[in-house]
Design an enzyme around this catalytic site. Structure first.
Site, mmCIF file in Angstrom:
data_model
loop_
_atom_site.group_PDB
_atom_site.id
_atom_site.type_symbol
_atom_site.label_atom_id
_atom_site.label_comp_id
_atom_site.label_asym_id
_atom_site.label_seq_id
_atom_site.Cartn_x
_atom_site.Cartn_y
_atom_site.Cartn_z
ATOM 1 N N GLY A 149 27.050 44.310 67.521
ATOM 2 C CA GLY A 149 27.690 45.614 67.715
ATOM 3 C C GLY A 149 26.664 46.725 67.667
ATOM 4 N N ARG B 279 26.493 51.192 69.642
ATOM 5 C CA ARG B 279 26.939 52.554 69.285
ATOM 6 C C ARG B 279 26.977 52.742 67.781
ATOM 7 N NH1 ARG B 279 32.588 53.640 71.626
ATOM 8 N NH2 ARG B 279 32.947 51.900 70.261
ATOM 9 N N VAL C 210 31.584 38.425 69.278
ATOM 10 C CA VAL C 210 31.465 37.692 68.001
ATOM 11 C C VAL C 210 32.713 36.878 67.667
ATOM 12 C CG1 VAL C 210 29.782 39.304 67.015
ATOM 13 C CG2 VAL C 210 32.229 39.671 66.569
ATOM 14 N N TYR D 298 41.751 45.701 57.509
ATOM 15 C CA TYR D 298 40.312 45.985 57.438
ATOM 16 C C TYR D 298 39.791 45.748 56.017
ATOM 17 C CZ TYR D 298 36.015 48.648 58.546
ATOM 18 O OH TYR D 298 34.716 49.044 58.776
ATOM 19 N N ALA E 244 41.056 43.691 53.852
ATOM 20 C CA ALA E 244 41.059 42.232 53.648
ATOM 21 C C ALA E 244 39.825 41.600 54.292
ATOM 22 C CB ALA E 244 42.325 41.621 54.239
ATOM 23 N N LYS F 118 36.883 43.002 55.167
ATOM 24 C CA LYS F 118 35.616 43.399 54.542
ATOM 25 C C LYS F 118 35.493 42.852 53.125
ATOM 26 C CE LYS F 118 33.946 45.737 58.024
ATOM 27 N NZ LYS F 118 32.847 45.157 58.816
ATOM 28 N N ILE G 45 31.533 57.942 57.302
ATOM 29 C CA ILE G 45 30.298 58.220 58.042
ATOM 30 C C ILE G 45 30.685 58.835 59.383
ATOM 31 C CG2 ILE G 45 28.186 57.187 59.009
ATOM 32 C CD1 ILE G 45 28.365 56.819 55.944
#
Length: 248
Positions: A13, A16, A66, A159, A161, A163, A192
Site C-alpha cells: 500500500g 499514497r 494483499v 478495523y 478487530a 488491527k 494522521i
C-alpha cells in the site's frame, strides 16, 4: 565478477498517504531499493516512485492485492526469479482499508474486507517472505496498526478487530524469529492527516488530542524508518504509539 547483492524494502500500500511517506523516508535514510506495492492506483504508485527518486533513492513498482494469497505468492516468487542475487530485508505491512459504521448495521462484506486486507494481508505477504528472512539471518518486519487496535474506536469494530489481531500476531512472531536477527514491531498511528482522514472534522477531534493537532504522515514514517534500520536491533514485539498523547 559476482554481481553485488541489492537490498530491498517492500512497502505494501505504498502508493499514497502513510505508505508513500514511508517509501520516501526509507529512501532518504537507508540504503535500500524501495519496492512500492500497489493494488490498483498505478499513477499514484508512479508518483511515489518519482518522489523516491527525487530524494536520491531507487525503487520499483510491484503490483498485487494483499487479499489474494495466490497472487501475492506468485508475484513475489516471480520477483525473486528475476532478482536471483537480491534480497528483501525489510517488510512494511501497511496496506489497510476502513469501512466504518456501527456494528449493529455492519454488512458482512464490510467486516470481511477490512479483516482480509489488514490481517490476511499481513499473513500473505509476511508468510511468503519469512523463510528468506530467516535464511538471510537478518530482517525487519514492521506492521502498521492503529490506536483503534489498542483502545477500540466506536464505529470501527471491524478495523479495531483487524488491527488488534495484527498486534497479537506481531508479539507472537517476534518471539519466534528473534534468534535469527529478525525483528517484528508494530507502529500504531492515531489521527494522521491523509486521504483516509480527510472526511473527519479535524477542528472538533483535535480537542480530544493532548497535542491539539493531527499528526503528519512524515512523523509516522520517521518511526518506521528507525525500526527498519540496524539501530533498532534490540527492539522487537513492540507497539510504538504515534498519537499525540490520545492513548498510551
Amino acid at each position: 565478477m559476482k554481481e553485488e547483492k541489492k537490498k530491498y524494502a517492500l512497502v505494501t500500500g505504498g502508493s499514497r498517504g502513510i505508505g508513500r511517506a514511508i517509501c520516501v523516508q526509507l529512501a532518504k535514510d537507508l540504503d535500500y531499493h524501495i519496492l512500492i506495492n500497489y493494488n490498483s492506483n498505478a499513477s499514484a504508485a508512479e508518483e511515489t516512485l518519482q518522489m523516491v527518486e527525487e530524494v536520491g533513492g531507487n525503487g520499483e513498482l510491484i503490483q498485487f492485492n494483499v487479499i489474494d494469497g495466490e497472487q501475492v505468492k506468485n508475484v513475489l516468487e516471480n520477483w525473486h526469479e528475476d532478482h536471483p542475487n537480491d534480497v528483501i530485508e525489510v517488510v512494511v505491512n501497511n496496506a489497510g482499508i476502513t469501512k466504518d459504521g456501527l456494528f449493529m448495521w455492519m454488512p458482512k462484506e464490510d467486516w470481511s474486507k477490512v479483516i482480509e486486507t489488514s490481517l490476511n494481508g499481513f499473513y500473505h505477504v509476511t508468510n511468503a517472505l519469512i523463510q528468506k528472512l530467516l535464511v538471510n539471518k537478518y530482517g525487519r518486519i514492521i506492521n502498521m496498526v492503529s490506536v483503534s487496535g489498542q483502545k477500540g474506536t466506536p464505529g470501527q469494530t471491524n478495523y479495531s478487530a483487524a488491527k488488534g489481531a495484527v498486534i497479537g500476531a506481531t508479539k507472537a512472531l517476534a518471539q519466534e524469529v528473534a534468534k535469527r536477527k529478525v525483528t517484528v514491531n508494530a507502529v500504531a498511528p492515531g489521527f494522521i492527516k491523509t486521504d483516509m482522514t480527510e472526511e473527519l472534522n479535524e477542528q472538533e477531534l483535535k480537542k480530544m488530542i493532548p497535542a491539539n493537532r493531527f499528526g503528519t504522515a512524515e512523523e509516522v514514517a520517521h518511526a518506521v524508518s528507525f525500526l527498519a534500520s540496524s539501530k533498532s536491533s534490540y527492539i522487537t514485539g513492540e507497539v510504538i504509539n504515534i498519537n499525540g498523547g490520545i492513548y498510551s
